[in-house]
Design a protein around this motif. Structure first.
Motif, PDB file in Angstrom:
ATOM      1  N   LEU A 161     -46.587   0.913  44.521  1.00 29.89           N
ATOM      2  CA  LEU A 161     -46.510   2.267  43.956  1.00 29.89           C
ATOM      3  C   LEU A 161     -45.340   3.041  44.550  1.00 29.89           C
ATOM      4  CD1 LEU A 161     -50.247   3.403  43.826  1.00 29.89           C
ATOM      5  CD2 LEU A 161     -48.829   2.540  41.981  1.00 29.89           C
ATOM      6  N   LEU A 162     -45.075   2.772  45.840  1.00 29.31           N
ATOM      7  CA  LEU A 162     -43.990   3.478  46.516  1.00 29.31           C
ATOM      8  C   LEU A 162     -42.621   3.112  45.952  1.00 29.31           C
ATOM      9  CD1 LEU A 162     -45.173   3.265  50.218  1.00 29.31           C
ATOM     10  CD2 LEU A 162     -44.845   5.325  48.907  1.00 29.31           C
ATOM     11  N   THR A 163     -42.539   1.975  45.246  1.00 30.24           N
ATOM     12  CA  THR A 163     -41.253   1.596  44.662  1.00 30.24           C
ATOM     13  C   THR A 163     -41.086   2.191  43.263  1.00 30.24           C
ATOM     14  OG1 THR A 163     -42.038  -0.424  43.584  1.00 30.24           O
ATOM     15  CG2 THR A 163     -41.379  -0.608  45.881  1.00 30.24           C
ATOM     16  N   MET A 164     -42.062   3.011  42.849  1.00 26.99           N
ATOM     17  CA  MET A 164     -41.980   3.651  41.523  1.00 26.99           C
ATOM     18  C   MET A 164     -41.376   5.048  41.688  1.00 26.99           C
ATOM     19  SD  MET A 164     -43.873   1.594  39.450  1.00 26.99           S
ATOM     20  CE  MET A 164     -44.477   0.000  39.927  1.00 26.99           C
ATOM     21  N   PRO A 165     -40.884   5.604  40.586  1.00 27.82           N
ATOM     22  CA  PRO A 165     -40.317   6.962  40.686  1.00 27.82           C
ATOM     23  C   PRO A 165     -41.406   8.012  40.858  1.00 27.82           C
ATOM     24  CG  PRO A 165     -40.254   6.172  38.428  1.00 27.82           C
ATOM     25  CD  PRO A 165     -40.719   5.032  39.251  1.00 27.82           C
ATOM     26  N   ILE A 166     -41.985   8.081  42.033  1.00 23.04           N
ATOM     27  CA  ILE A 166     -43.044   9.052  42.310  1.00 23.04           C
ATOM     28  C   ILE A 166     -42.988   9.369  43.792  1.00 23.04           C
ATOM     29  CG2 ILE A 166     -44.705   7.154  42.535  1.00 23.04           C
ATOM     30  CD1 ILE A 166     -46.859   9.042  41.547  1.00 23.04           C
TER      31      ILE A 166
END
Lengths: 240, 255
Positions: free
Chosen positions: B76-81
């Motif tokens: 999830l941390l590698t997503m734009p968020i």
């Protein structure tokens, strides 16, 4: 596309990255090679913003990535180990990622999903999937949103030969569309046909960044595995 | 933010441990109410469940869930968020799912046998303690990298808040028995969320005088209503502070 300058990262006394400077361009498929503990994973994690470097800058498509999260919409990432919430279904997982990337309605790339037949098992929960199938789900997620940059960490490690071959074909196809693809792997024979540039790291240092033809010329070896072996031997001789 | 929480909840409502937790709470609550014809005794029995079992399950399950989700959180941390959104969503999803288990597991029996202010208070305290201890679990998990160590730390924390703290309080009380201790006792009990929960319920039950020293002090010192507001506000602080520390650490953490 990605400009890395003087990137340094230490974990305590261990120097994971030592003054690494690189420039990665579109339309290249770049293999990141090096022994265990050479800093490959730290380098990838720095690009993804998972690890914050001590020194140096990473400029992605013109913007510095520090404190920025939007640039990650342009990256598809396949981790080494794919683990997902156990009780959600494949379809729900894809929906969740769509929600997070706010990509509903955008054109998606379903080619790999169809190749792997995941569309036929979309109602299975993640708990019931084998390790290899979970790896396929990871791979599909990396390609799903048509990102211009794709980062793959040991992509073929858990896959059967056929699936690994299909993934390599996909990687090659995407590279030819002008995407930037960064792969780490220890299975050099897998990288042979899909690599256009090689980055070799050791003990946190960037030893070289060359095109595959240059490397072949320098070492006089045709196969990537042999070329790398000859480089490693030369290094060992220098140290001794 | 709600996006991730939604799927965490979807995952957890089919989680076997959460379902067993719900069933066990139902079984205990029904049997406690059926032991005696007086529902107040049932409520007192449930009080101990709410003060010991609910924190224990919340803190241990919260920690294990975080560690088991480590790889997924990394993805999830590698997503734009933003990182902050991810950790708050995971926290909210966990706390909501466990609260639903408490709400059904204790709420249904309370609704049947003791549908009054006391029953409602007990339910509110149980849910508040769930949020507090999931918050502490998140902080402990973010601070320790190793799963076994993290679980060990949270078990120690639970022992400390649930059992050891009261012993220490008594020790202080005896040591300084020559001095007026009321004010400091109020302050000291605010340092333990389980104590706060106990005081809150006992003030509501109006039997604080026979149920422990700090309860009596709260009643004498602050009066029932102000005491309850104070206890509840402090419980809220106990949710916010560990969560803020957790977010702060998570924002700077190398994954």
């Amino acid at each position: 596309m990605i400009e890395v300058e003087n990137l340094t990262k230490k974990f305590g006394k261990l120097v994971a990255l030592n003054n690494v400077s690189l420039s990665l361009k579109n339309g290249q498929s770049i293999s990141l090679i090096g022994p265990n503990g050479s800093g490959k994973t730290t380098f990838i994690k720095s690009l993804l913003g998972l690890v914050v470097a001590d020194k140096g800058t990473i400029v992605f498509d013109g913007t510095n990535i520090v404190g920025n999260s939007d640039y990650r919409s342009k990256i598809g990432y396949m981790p080494q180990i794919g683990r997902f919430p156990e009780n959600i279904r494949i379809e729900q997982l894809f929906d969740m990622i769509r929600d997070i990337r706010k990509s509903h309605g955008l054109k998606e790339d379903h080619e790999l999903i169809e190749t792997y037949g995941l569309d036929k098992m979309k109602d299975k929960t993640m708990r019931t999937l084998s390790g290899g199938t979970r790896q396929k789900v990871s791979a599909c997620l990396a390609f799903l949103f048509n990102p211009p940059v794709i980062i793959l960490d040991e992509p073929t490690a858990g896959l059967d030969p056929l699936s690994a071959e299909q993934l390599k074909e996909k990687i090659l196809a995407e590279k030819n569309k002008g995407k930037l693809i960064l792969i780490t792997s220890h299975i050099l024979s897998d990288l042979d046909e899909i690599t256009s540039e090689v980055i070799y790291m050791q003990d946190g240092d960037l030893l070289f960044h060359k095109s595959i033809d240059e490397l072949r010329n320098d070492t006089g070896e045709e196969k990537l595995a042999r070329a790398i072996a000859s480089v490693m031997k030369k290094n060992a001789a220098l140290v001794n | 933010m709600g996006k991730i929480s939604k799927y965490v909840i979807l995952d957890l409502i089919r989680n076997r441990i959460v379902l067993s937790y719900l069933v066990v709470l139902l079984a205990i609550s029904f049997s406690l109410f059926n032991l005696d014809s007086n529902p107040v005794k049932g409520i007192l029995g449930l009080l101990n469940i709410s003060l010991l079992i609910v924190p224990l399950v919340s803190i241990i399950f919260g920690t294990i869930y975080y560690y088991n989700s480590a790889e997924f959180i990394e993805l999830l941390l590698t997503m734009p968020i933003k990182r902050k959104q991810i950790i708050i969503s995971v926290y909210a999803g966990l706390a909501v799912a466990l609260s639903v288990a408490v709400l059904l597991g204790m709420g249904i029996p309370i609704l049947i046998y003791s549908p009054n202010a006391t029953g409602l208070t007990l339910l509110i305290v149980s849910i508040a303690l769930t949020w507090v201890f999931v918050s502490i679990a998140m902080l402990a998990s973010v601070l320790t990298r190793d799963k076994a160590k993290g679980i060990g730390v949270v078990i120690l924390l639970w022992l400390y808040f649930g059992l050891i703290y009261d012993g220490l309080l008594l020790l202080i009380l005896f040591t300084f028995s020559d001095y007026p201790m009321e004010k400091s006792m109020v302050a000291l009990s605010a340092l333990n969320p389980i104590d706060l929960g106990r005081i809150y319920i006992l003030l509501q039950l109006d039997i604080s005088a026979i149920m422990g020293y700090t309860g009596a002090i709260y009643r004498d010192f602050l009066g029932s209503s102000i005491g309850m507001v104070f206890a509840f506000a402090m419980l809220f602080v106990w949710i916010i502070i560990p969560l803020l520390l957790c977010i702060r650490r998570f924002n700077r953490k190398d994954i």
